[in-house]
Write a protein that holds these residues in place. Structure first.
Motif, mmCIF file in Angstrom:
data_model
loop_
_atom_site.group_PDB
_atom_site.id
_atom_site.type_symbol
_atom_site.label_atom_id
_atom_site.label_comp_id
_atom_site.label_asym_id
_atom_site.label_seq_id
_atom_site.Cartn_x
_atom_site.Cartn_y
_atom_site.Cartn_z
ATOM 1 N N ASP A 173 0.782 -1.234 0.000
ATOM 2 C CA ASP A 173 0.000 0.000 0.000
ATOM 3 C C ASP A 173 0.818 1.290 0.000
ATOM 4 O O ASP A 173 0.222 2.374 -0.122
ATOM 5 C CB ASP A 173 -1.030 0.015 1.128
ATOM 6 N N ASP A 186 -2.352 3.213 -4.651
ATOM 7 C CA ASP A 186 -3.124 2.471 -3.666
ATOM 8 C C ASP A 186 -4.287 3.318 -3.142
ATOM 9 O O ASP A 186 -4.134 4.514 -2.875
ATOM 10 C CB ASP A 186 -2.234 2.033 -2.499
ATOM 11 N N GLY A 241 -0.734 -4.994 3.782
ATOM 12 C CA GLY A 241 -1.835 -4.320 3.119
ATOM 13 C C GLY A 241 -1.629 -4.073 1.638
ATOM 14 O O GLY A 241 -0.531 -4.203 1.093
ATOM 15 N N TYR A 275 -4.640 -2.107 -1.365
ATOM 16 C CA TYR A 275 -6.062 -1.838 -1.542
ATOM 17 C C TYR A 275 -6.326 -1.282 -2.934
ATOM 18 O O TYR A 275 -5.717 -0.297 -3.346
ATOM 19 C CB TYR A 275 -6.545 -0.859 -0.461
#
Length: 288
Positions: free
Chosen positions: A211, A216, A252, A254
């Protein structure tokens, strides 16, 4: 969570052979060693109070409860494999927002902290560095490991990103918005070299969130695909040069799940090749 299921296909699409290992679920006693036992019991019974579920951001169903035990078991198993072979990865994990009293930020339990505590308690390794390169601070890990002199936490993150209230890691480096590949790499190189010299860990556990990428959905930094892969290769190369085994968790990322999975795959491939001095590997080893 779709990105995790897409990871093997992303590795195959990149031409990388994969060898999978299936972990055992982490026993409840090791989850309770770093988390409130009442909270752990609620997780395993899929009976987490609604207020805590809201803090986590997902409902804790029986399937999620089983998954959190498997993720923790995968990080521990991958760490054991790394100690024996130099490098390994969990195809999930990096749940760094879960703290002593419960989960948060899509993290139900903290696989990094659970595995690190077990490894030290069982005598597998004396000192561990948890290197957190997610765009978000590893606040839960920092809280769990606060005051310890056998597990050290180094978090390099976007200062203005979640969580608003930061915890105190053994060392925190909060970056301004928009930091790109070259500046990030220089900061990481100095911080990792200092951490290895100061704390002399017998294992590095990497939270390799993708991320920090410029595109992102939840990030504030500006790394590129190439910059993320170079980041993971640098960590692996530095650990190899220092003679320190490295275990990787995904962390992470996204956005479009297939795109995120491809970024994770590229980082694993780059790290594995760097850990093996640039030789073409027979397979990326996934611990869970």
């Amino acid at each position: 969570m779709d990105k995790y299921a897409l990871l093997p296909a992303a590795l195959a699409a990149a031409g990388q052979a994969v060898q999978l290992f299936t972990p055992e679920p982490m026993p409840e006693c090791w989850l309770s060693a770093v988390h409130d036992p009442d909270y752990v019991a609620a997780v395993l019974a899929a009976a987490v109070p609604p207020a805590i579920e809201r803090r986590i951001g997902i409902p804790v169903t029986p399937a999620v409860a089983r998954r959190t035990r498997l993720v923790a078991g995968g990080t521990w198993a991958a760490a054991c494999h790394a100690l024996a072979h130099g490098w390994a990865a969990n195809g999930a994990g990096g749940s760094h927002h879960a703290g002593p009293d419960g989960g948060a930020g899509y993290c139900v339990t903290n696989d990094l902290a659970i595995a690190a505590h077990r490894l030290v308690a069982e005598g597998a390794v004396a000192r561990i560095l948890i290197l957190d390169l997610d765009v978000h601070q590893g606040d839960g890990t920092a809280l769990i490991m606060a005051g310890r002199d056998d597990v050290f936490t180094l978090s390099i993150h976007a200062e203005r990103n979640f969580p608003v209230r930061k915890a105190r890691s053994h060392r925190d480096i909060g970056l301004p918005d928009g930091v790109g590949d070259a500046d990030y790499r220089a900061i990481l190189a100095d911080a990792l070299a200092d951490a290895l010299r100061q704390w002399r860990p017998g294992l590095v556990m990497l939270q390799a969130g993708v991320d920090p990428h410029a595109d992102d959905r939840l990030g504030r930094l500006a790394l590129t695909d190439a910059g993320l892969a170079a980041r993971d290769a640098h960590v692996a190369r530095t650990c190899r040069a220092a003679g320190v085994p490295l275990v990787v968790t995904l962390g992470g990322g996204y956005g479009d799940p297939a795109t995120i999975a491809a970024r994770h795959a590229a980082g694993l491939i780059a790290g594995w090749q760097a850990a093996n001095a640039g030789e073409m590997p027979p397979g990326v080893r996934i611990g869970g």
